[in-house]
Design an enzyme around this catalytic site. Structure first.
Site, PDB file in Angstrom:
ATOM      1  N   SER A   1       0.856  -1.176   0.000  1.00  0.00           N
ATOM      2  CA  SER A   1       0.000   0.000   0.000  1.00  0.00           C
ATOM      3  C   SER A   1       0.900   1.237   0.000  1.00  0.00           C
ATOM      4  O   SER A   1       2.116   1.106  -0.151  1.00  0.00           O
ATOM      5  CB  SER A   1      -0.864  -0.072   1.251  1.00  0.00           C
ATOM      6  OG  SER A   1      -1.696   1.018   1.287  1.00  0.00           O
TER       7      SER A   1
ATOM      8  N   LYS B   1      -3.377  10.211  -7.946  1.00  0.00           N
ATOM      9  CA  LYS B   1      -3.766   9.054  -7.134  1.00  0.00           C
ATOM     10  C   LYS B   1      -5.214   8.723  -7.490  1.00  0.00           C
ATOM     11  O   LYS B   1      -6.150   9.418  -7.072  1.00  0.00           O
ATOM     12  CB  LYS B   1      -3.619   9.322  -5.644  1.00  0.00           C
ATOM     13  CG  LYS B   1      -3.871   8.075  -4.832  1.00  0.00           C
ATOM     14  CD  LYS B   1      -3.451   8.215  -3.402  1.00  0.00           C
ATOM     15  CE  LYS B   1      -3.489   6.879  -2.671  1.00  0.00           C
ATOM     16  NZ  LYS B   1      -4.724   6.134  -2.805  1.00  0.00           N
TER      17      LYS B   1
ATOM     18  N   LYS C   1       6.923   9.375  -6.311  1.00  0.00           N
ATOM     19  CA  LYS C   1       7.771   8.176  -6.240  1.00  0.00           C
ATOM     20  C   LYS C   1       9.201   8.535  -6.606  1.00  0.00           C
ATOM     21  O   LYS C   1       9.415   9.220  -7.625  1.00  0.00           O
ATOM     22  CB  LYS C   1       7.263   7.110  -7.215  1.00  0.00           C
ATOM     23  CG  LYS C   1       5.844   6.685  -6.944  1.00  0.00           C
ATOM     24  CD  LYS C   1       5.291   5.830  -8.064  1.00  0.00           C
ATOM     25  CE  LYS C   1       3.840   5.461  -7.780  1.00  0.00           C
ATOM     26  NZ  LYS C   1       3.199   4.810  -8.912  1.00  0.00           N
TER      27      LYS C   1
ATOM     28  N   CYS D   1     -47.356  29.722   8.582  1.00  0.00           N
ATOM     29  CA  CYS D   1     -48.699  30.318   8.548  1.00  0.00           C
ATOM     30  C   CYS D   1     -49.744  29.413   9.188  1.00  0.00           C
ATOM     31  O   CYS D   1     -50.907  29.796   9.300  1.00  0.00           O
ATOM     32  CB  CYS D   1     -49.106  30.653   7.116  1.00  0.00           C
ATOM     33  SG  CYS D   1     -49.393  29.191   6.100  1.00  0.00           S
TER      34      CYS D   1
END
Ligand code: IVH
Length: 657
Positions: A74, A107, A280, A402
């Site tokens: 990840s 991303k 990266k 009202c």
């Protein structure tokens, strides 16, 4: 810790097995971070089954499992400049002897997949799963056009894992949801992509519009592997795999921060969802040198954008009244900030929406700004609901303003106040409409003064506007006489009004400015219009059965007739002029596009309507003229294709002269 683990596992199961995110990612990340913090503080309570140790559960999946050839990691993430700069500086210090640069990418907010190609032929496709094992979705992936079955080009590796994101365009997501049952709608494009891909029956996947884009790779057995990540992606692209054309190489922090803000500004204009950028380290050799943790590479980071969805609590639901008496439920929220804007309310549109969401007061909800603007409740977070705290939302029987009875319309989906002209909330909104530019065009009567005039009972119906005098205005309008006399002058000027503007000013439901003009053209005088029956009305272009009924009901109300008679004592209505028939725009369909600099667009529209033209918003084969302002547009392209006459700003001005 147990409570956190239970919650996290519950969300993981929803996400991985049921394609559904009940809470936004930011909320999920918060739970994970809290658990990591506690596990560090109390290591005795850390166990191997903790969701911080096992990436996700695949146990309930109906797909065959596939082991990735190399694990799918990840990305670590940061949310602010300061933390990003720290990541960047660390790498600079570590590799001070090298001339380092970074590959920056979007991303993508989709579903990570791993495509294995053997000798250039697609062998398997799998989801990321827990990073080690994924689900076999080969049959489904084969239906996606942007995933080639075979790689073509030079230096095709004997074996390669191509990794990327499967996602759905926002428009396709909206269209898909349109056709789905109200309870089965996907909450965002990512869930729609996930639900569409993870189908037992690949035929269903083939009918959904999914795209693939490559952002990384795993195993790569072959010759001439490029030295940098950027070049690797381009090489992969040369074999027929899509990559993003936003990929860029930068060196300095400032350049990367610029890229971040440039993309952030573009975010809402993109056709697909992204949730940040990825940075990266570009050289593969250096990536290898620094390596990975057990969960993510140390050479890459996601620099996330501020969340678009946030969690908050509904503190109350109020019922607003619109100009035509339509009641709109509005959720009052515990205030939150989304993209820097404070959000305290979200419209619930209709009472049906309360049922659809199954919403109670004190429920936790996810809020999103639809189209980046209007706050909207995405879903209720049922797992946060505590049953002894929630309060049922009771639908009112009488108007809050009202006291008149409320009634329902259109299969009980719409709630309306029966008070019409006696309802102060409706009256305020009717006056606002009545004085607006395309109606009586009375200048200086803003919302504050209108509220004071109605609340002080100086105005009890719209006709009372013409009975105002300087003394009344000055007494409520502290700035005194100059402004008051300007308002009175403007009121006096508006006493002479063209028929189409009067029709529009009545504010009859579904009768807008263009239709008002058509009605005025057809009926010529106000008495003809008021006497028109259902059949005559529906014969007018643009009048459907519902609108015809709205018009008839409006003139059948005694209250309305009394106000109209009172109004007629104060104004002069001009019948519709008929000489426009000699104009080339008479009865022609006209569409506008682009920006106008030399003539005001509203004025231009009005002039053309006065010449008997019909204004439409989209170009079709029925369009006669496209009036094109100063910018390129799809409408111009289409008009050219259809051979439609296009007039630029100068041409239309000279025609009107
Ligand atoms: S690189 C080892 N690049 O984000 C790093 N991932 O939060 C592998 N993602 O599971 C991933 N856009 O599915 C990378 N330009 C991008 C990406 C990207 C989206 C996803 C990816 C990953 C997740 C991690």
């Amino acid at each position: 810790m147990l409570e956190l683990k239970t919650k996290i596992l519950y969300y993981q199961n929803l996400y991985y097995n049921l394609n559904y995110s009940e809470v936004p990612d930011s909320e999920y990340d918060k739970l994970i971070k809290e658990l990591i913090y506690l596990e560090n503080k109390y290591p005795n309570y850390l166990d191997n089954n903790s969701p911080t140790q096992v990436v996700s559960s695949l146990k309930d999946s109906h797909f065959k499992k596939i082991k990735h050839l190399s694990s799918m990691l990840s990305l670590d993430n940061v949310f602010d400049e300061f933390k990003y700069v720290k990541f960047h500086q660390n790498l600079f210090v570590k590799f001070k002897d090298f001339n380092i640069n970074f590959c920056c990418e979007l991303k993508f907010d989709g579903l990570a997949v791993n495509l294995i190609y053997k000798k250039g032929i697609l062998s398997t496709a799998s989801t990321r799963g827990n990073g080690i094992y994924g689900e076999d979705i080969t049959d489904n992936a084969l239906t996606i056009r942007s995933i080639p079955k075979e790689l073509k080009g030079d230096n095709i590796p004997s074996l390669i894992e191509i990794r990327g994101e499967i996602f759905m365009m926002r428009d396709d997501f909206i269209n898909l949801n349109k056709d789905r049952n109200i309870n089965k709608k996907f909450s965002n494009p990512r869930n729609a992509a996930s639900g569409s891909l993870r189908q037992k029956d690949a035929l269903i996947t083939s009918k959904r519009k999914l795209y693939f884009i490559c952002h990384s790779y795993g195993i790569w057995h072959g010759d001439l592997i490029p030295f940098s990540h950027y070049d690797c992606l381009n090489k992969i692209h040369s074999w027929g795999i899509p990559i993003s054309n936003y990929n860029s190489v930068f060196q300095k922090t400032e350049e990367i921060l610029n890229f971040y803000y440039k993309i952030l500004n573009k975010r809402s204009l993109l056709k697909f969802d992204i949730d940040g950028i990825v940075i990266k380290l570009n050289k593969l050799k250096l990536q290898k040198k620094i390596g990975n943790t057990s969960k993510f590479p140390k050479w890459a980071i996601a620099f996330k954008f501020p969340a678009k969805e946030k969690l908050t609590q509904v503190k109350n639901v109020i019922f607003n009244v619109g100009r035509t008496g339509m009641i709109t439920p509005v959720a009052c929220l515990k205030p939150i900030y989304i993209s820097g804007v404070k959000i305290s309310y979200a419209s619930l549109h209709s009472i049906k929406e309360i049922q659809r969401l199954d919403l109670y007061i004190n429920d936790f909800v996810n809020i999103r700004r639809a189209g980046d603007v209007i706050p909207q409740i995405v879903n209720v977070v049922k797992s946060y609901r505590s049953n002894n705290n929630i309060i049922k939302i009771s639908i009112p029987k009488n108007c809050f303003f009202c006291g008149s009875k409320l009634f329902t319309l259109y299969k009980k989906s719409i709630l309306k106040c029966s008070g019409q002209l006696i309802c102060s909330a409706q009256l305020k909104k009717s006056i606002k409409h009545f004085v607006s530019k395309n109606a009586f065009n009375i200048l200086g009567l803003g919302e504050k003064i209108i509220n004071k005039l109605v609340d002080g009972r100086y105005i009890k119906d719209i006709a009372d506007l013409f009975y105002l005098n300087i003394d009344i205005l000055s007494s409520i309008y502290k700035i005194a006489s100059k402004n008051s006399s300007n308002i009175i002058n403007s009121i006096n000027k508006s006493r002479r009004i063209e028929l189409h503007k009067l029709i529009y000013a009545f504010g009859i439901h579904e009768v807008g400015d263009v239709l008002s003009f058509n009605l005025s053209k057809n009926f010529i005088s106000i008495s003809n219009f008021m006497a028109a029956d259902f059949d005559t009305l529906v014969s007018v272009r643009g009048v459907g059965k519902r609108t015809a009924n709205n018009i008839i009901n409006f003139f059948q109300s005694n209250k309305n007739i009394n106000v109209i008679n009172k109004l007629f004592k104060q104004i002069k209505v001009y019948d519709h002029k008929t000489n426009y028939k000699y104009s080339i725009f008479y009865n022609k369909s006209i569409v506008f596009s682009g920006l106008f600099y030399k003539i005001n667009r509203i004025l231009l529209k009005e002039k053309l309507i006065n010449l008997g033209a019909r204004i439409n918003s989209n170009v079709s084969y029925k369009t006669d003229f496209l009036i094109a302002g100063n910018s390129k547009s799809n409408k111009i392209i289409l008009a050219k294709k259809l051979n439609i006459k296009i007039l630029n700003e100068d041409e239309i001005i000279s025609f009107l002269d």
